[in-house]
Design a protein around this motif. Structure first.
Motif, mmCIF file in Angstrom:
data_model
loop_
_atom_site.group_PDB
_atom_site.id
_atom_site.type_symbol
_atom_site.label_atom_id
_atom_site.label_comp_id
_atom_site.label_asym_id
_atom_site.label_seq_id
_atom_site.Cartn_x
_atom_site.Cartn_y
_atom_site.Cartn_z
ATOM 1 N N ILE A 103 40.310 42.518 48.685
ATOM 2 C CA ILE A 103 39.871 43.094 47.415
ATOM 3 C C ILE A 103 39.808 44.616 47.508
ATOM 4 C CG2 ILE A 103 37.914 43.269 45.815
ATOM 5 C CD1 ILE A 103 37.266 40.311 46.548
ATOM 6 N N LYS A 104 39.173 45.129 48.570
ATOM 7 C CA LYS A 104 38.945 46.571 48.687
ATOM 8 C C LYS A 104 40.202 47.335 49.090
ATOM 9 C CE LYS A 104 34.423 46.583 47.903
ATOM 10 N NZ LYS A 104 33.832 47.289 46.737
ATOM 11 N N VAL A 105 40.976 46.769 50.016
ATOM 12 C CA VAL A 105 42.110 47.496 50.585
ATOM 13 C C VAL A 105 43.394 47.251 49.807
ATOM 14 C CG1 VAL A 105 43.531 47.813 52.658
ATOM 15 C CG2 VAL A 105 41.052 47.474 52.874
ATOM 16 N N LYS A 106 43.615 46.003 49.417
ATOM 17 C CA LYS A 106 44.876 45.658 48.762
ATOM 18 C C LYS A 106 44.777 45.515 47.247
ATOM 19 C CE LYS A 106 47.843 43.650 52.251
ATOM 20 N NZ LYS A 106 48.729 42.516 52.572
ATOM 21 N N GLY A 107 43.552 45.538 46.731
ATOM 22 C CA GLY A 107 43.390 45.421 45.284
ATOM 23 C C GLY A 107 43.636 44.031 44.743
ATOM 24 N N VAL A 108 43.519 43.027 45.591
ATOM 25 C CA VAL A 108 43.692 41.646 45.172
ATOM 26 C C VAL A 108 42.475 41.215 44.346
ATOM 27 C CG1 VAL A 108 43.916 39.261 46.018
ATOM 28 C CG2 VAL A 108 45.078 41.136 47.200
ATOM 29 N N SER A 109 42.693 40.390 43.344
ATOM 30 C CA SER A 109 41.571 39.913 42.538
ATOM 31 C C SER A 109 40.670 39.021 43.383
ATOM 32 C CB SER A 109 42.069 39.128 41.327
ATOM 33 O OG SER A 109 42.626 37.885 41.741
ATOM 34 N N LYS A 110 39.388 38.955 43.000
ATOM 35 C CA LYS A 110 38.446 38.134 43.751
ATOM 36 C C LYS A 110 38.874 36.674 43.726
ATOM 37 C CE LYS A 110 33.566 36.996 44.340
ATOM 38 N NZ LYS A 110 32.172 37.239 43.905
ATOM 39 N N ALA A 111 39.374 36.216 42.585
ATOM 40 C CA ALA A 111 39.796 34.817 42.466
ATOM 41 C C ALA A 111 40.942 34.509 43.421
ATOM 42 C CB ALA A 111 40.214 34.511 41.030
ATOM 43 N N GLU A 112 41.925 35.402 43.478
ATOM 44 C CA GLU A 112 43.073 35.172 44.350
ATOM 45 C C GLU A 112 42.666 35.262 45.820
ATOM 46 O OE1 GLU A 112 46.931 34.447 45.706
ATOM 47 O OE2 GLU A 112 45.951 34.075 43.784
ATOM 48 N N ALA A 113 41.831 36.268 46.167
ATOM 49 C CA ALA A 113 41.379 36.420 47.550
ATOM 50 C C ALA A 113 40.566 35.205 47.994
ATOM 51 C CB ALA A 113 40.558 37.690 47.700
ATOM 52 N N THR A 114 39.764 34.657 47.078
ATOM 53 C CA THR A 114 38.972 33.470 47.397
ATOM 54 C C THR A 114 39.862 32.260 47.575
ATOM 55 O OG1 THR A 114 37.074 34.349 46.165
ATOM 56 C CG2 THR A 114 37.100 31.979 46.600
ATOM 57 N N LYS A 115 40.870 32.119 46.721
ATOM 58 C CA LYS A 115 41.796 30.984 46.805
ATOM 59 C C LYS A 115 42.521 30.979 48.151
ATOM 60 C CE LYS A 115 45.942 29.077 44.554
ATOM 61 N NZ LYS A 115 46.888 29.306 45.656
ATOM 62 N N THR A 116 43.100 32.111 48.521
ATOM 63 C CA THR A 116 43.837 32.164 49.787
ATOM 64 C C THR A 116 42.874 32.105 50.975
ATOM 65 O OG1 THR A 116 43.882 34.595 49.714
ATOM 66 C CG2 THR A 116 45.780 33.420 48.796
ATOM 67 N N GLY A 117 41.684 32.701 50.806
ATOM 68 C CA GLY A 117 40.686 32.631 51.864
ATOM 69 C C GLY A 117 40.292 31.199 52.187
ATOM 70 N N MET A 118 40.119 30.400 51.163
ATOM 71 C CA MET A 118 39.776 28.990 51.376
ATOM 72 C C MET A 118 40.934 28.248 52.050
ATOM 73 S SD MET A 118 36.672 28.415 50.623
ATOM 74 C CE MET A 118 36.801 26.627 50.808
ATOM 75 N N GLU A 119 42.166 28.613 51.687
ATOM 76 C CA GLU A 119 43.331 27.981 52.318
ATOM 77 C C GLU A 119 43.365 28.280 53.821
ATOM 78 O OE1 GLU A 119 46.596 29.505 50.078
ATOM 79 O OE2 GLU A 119 46.218 28.219 48.342
ATOM 80 N N TYR A 120 43.029 29.521 54.178
ATOM 81 C CA TYR A 120 43.036 29.876 55.598
ATOM 82 C C TYR A 120 41.848 29.269 56.338
ATOM 83 C CZ TYR A 120 46.991 32.960 54.864
ATOM 84 O OH TYR A 120 48.244 33.439 54.580
ATOM 85 N N LEU A 121 40.708 29.166 55.669
ATOM 86 C CA LEU A 121 39.582 28.470 56.306
ATOM 87 C C LEU A 121 39.931 27.008 56.551
ATOM 88 C CD1 LEU A 121 36.396 29.870 54.498
ATOM 89 C CD2 LEU A 121 37.079 30.221 56.881
ATOM 90 N N GLU A 122 40.634 26.409 55.615
ATOM 91 C CA GLU A 122 41.103 25.028 55.803
ATOM 92 C C GLU A 122 42.038 24.952 57.003
ATOM 93 O OE1 GLU A 122 41.330 21.064 55.209
ATOM 94 O OE2 GLU A 122 40.260 22.333 53.763
ATOM 95 N N ARG A 123 42.881 25.937 57.128
ATOM 96 C CA ARG A 123 43.863 25.958 58.211
ATOM 97 C C ARG A 123 43.195 26.038 59.577
ATOM 98 N NH1 ARG A 123 49.023 30.091 58.270
ATOM 99 N NH2 ARG A 123 49.730 29.682 60.384
ATOM 100 N N VAL A 124 42.073 26.758 59.671
ATOM 101 C CA VAL A 124 41.377 26.858 60.961
ATOM 102 C C VAL A 124 40.260 25.827 61.083
ATOM 103 C CG1 VAL A 124 41.940 29.304 61.172
ATOM 104 C CG2 VAL A 124 39.710 28.656 60.212
ATOM 105 N N GLY A 125 40.206 24.892 60.115
ATOM 106 C CA GLY A 125 39.267 23.785 60.205
ATOM 107 C C GLY A 125 37.841 24.111 59.838
#
Length: 242
Positions: A103-125
């Motif tokens: 959000i701060k560095v790349k200007g990604v929306s909170k919704a998009e950052a949360t969506k991909t963040g959850m995908e990566y948390l899923e990936r690491v279990g």
């Protein structure tokens, strides 16, 4: 992708990196090993310009980051780093730790950052830990979160600085499993580690450093079974227990 040309680094009178030259291709997996104090961590910190070189040049994706006016922040958007000590924000939830930089560095929306963040948390279990805080997680879990946080910046390069060295032995494998899975992706990885099994399994190239110099470079098969370098042989005899 990454090119180091005659890099030297001094801390006062201490010559930490001595005329280092190295080329890393896109998608290559490099494992750097060697005794403590050999300059391994300083080397990868210089690649992210967390440390400035004394002289020499480092090019990342064609940009010379040693130049005074180099667009370092632009380069860091492509280069993520995972440290020994996790470096999570204790007062923020796990998902907030993952979304802050996009959000701060790349200007990604909170919704998009949360969506991909959850995908990566899923990936690491660890999707079930999204609303927990770092203190509620084990060391191994925190390091897996740190890797997910790095991935949520969608980097082209990930630098690992001894990511398992602060962990209890039983937690090391869970982090290595995530890193092995990551190594199957087309992402450039440079990892400083003492985990020789990991080096054998994932490295395209093993680099052995000692006293600020690259002493030997080769495939894992060459390095672990056919090295002719006496210093490397001595190191391996102490660190690998049959």
């Amino acid at each position: 992708m990454i090119s180091l040309e005659h890099v030297n680094k001094y801390f006062g009178d201490n010559h930490v990196l001595k005329n280092i030259s190295l080329n890393v291709k896109q998608g290559e997996k490099i494992v750097i090993i060697g005794p403590s104090g050999s300059g391994k961590s300083t080397l990868i910190r210089c690649i992210n310009r967390l440390e400035k070189v004394t002289d020499g040049h480092i090019l990342v994706d064609g940009i010379d980051i040693t130049e005074p006016k180099a667009p370092v922040q632009k380069v860091r958007q492509k280069v993520a780093m995972v440290f020994q000590s996790f470096n999570l924000y204790a007062h923020k939830s796990i998902i907030d730790n993952l979304t802050l930089a996009p959000i701060k560095v790349k200007g990604v929306s909170k919704a998009e950052a949360t969506k991909t963040g959850m995908e990566y948390l899923e990936r690491v279990g660890l999707a079930d830990k999204a609303n927990a805080f770092p203190a509620q997680l084990s060391g191994g879990q925190q390091q897996r979160v740190a890797i997910a946080r790095a991935l949520n910046m969608h980097p082209e390069i990930i630098l690992f600085d001894e990511p398992t060295s602060a962990l209890d032995p039983e937690m090391i494998q869970e982090v290595l499993d995530v890193m092995v899975d990551l190594s199957k992706q087309n992402i450039t990885m440079i990892c400083v580690t003492h985990e020789m099994g990991f080096a054998r399994q994932v490295a395209d190239k093993v680099i052995f450093m000692d006293q600020g110099q690259i002493i030997e470079t080769g495939t894992p098969e060459h390095f672990f079974t056919n090295t002719q370098n006496e210093r490397a042989k001595g190191f391996l005899s102490k660190i690998i227990h049959n």
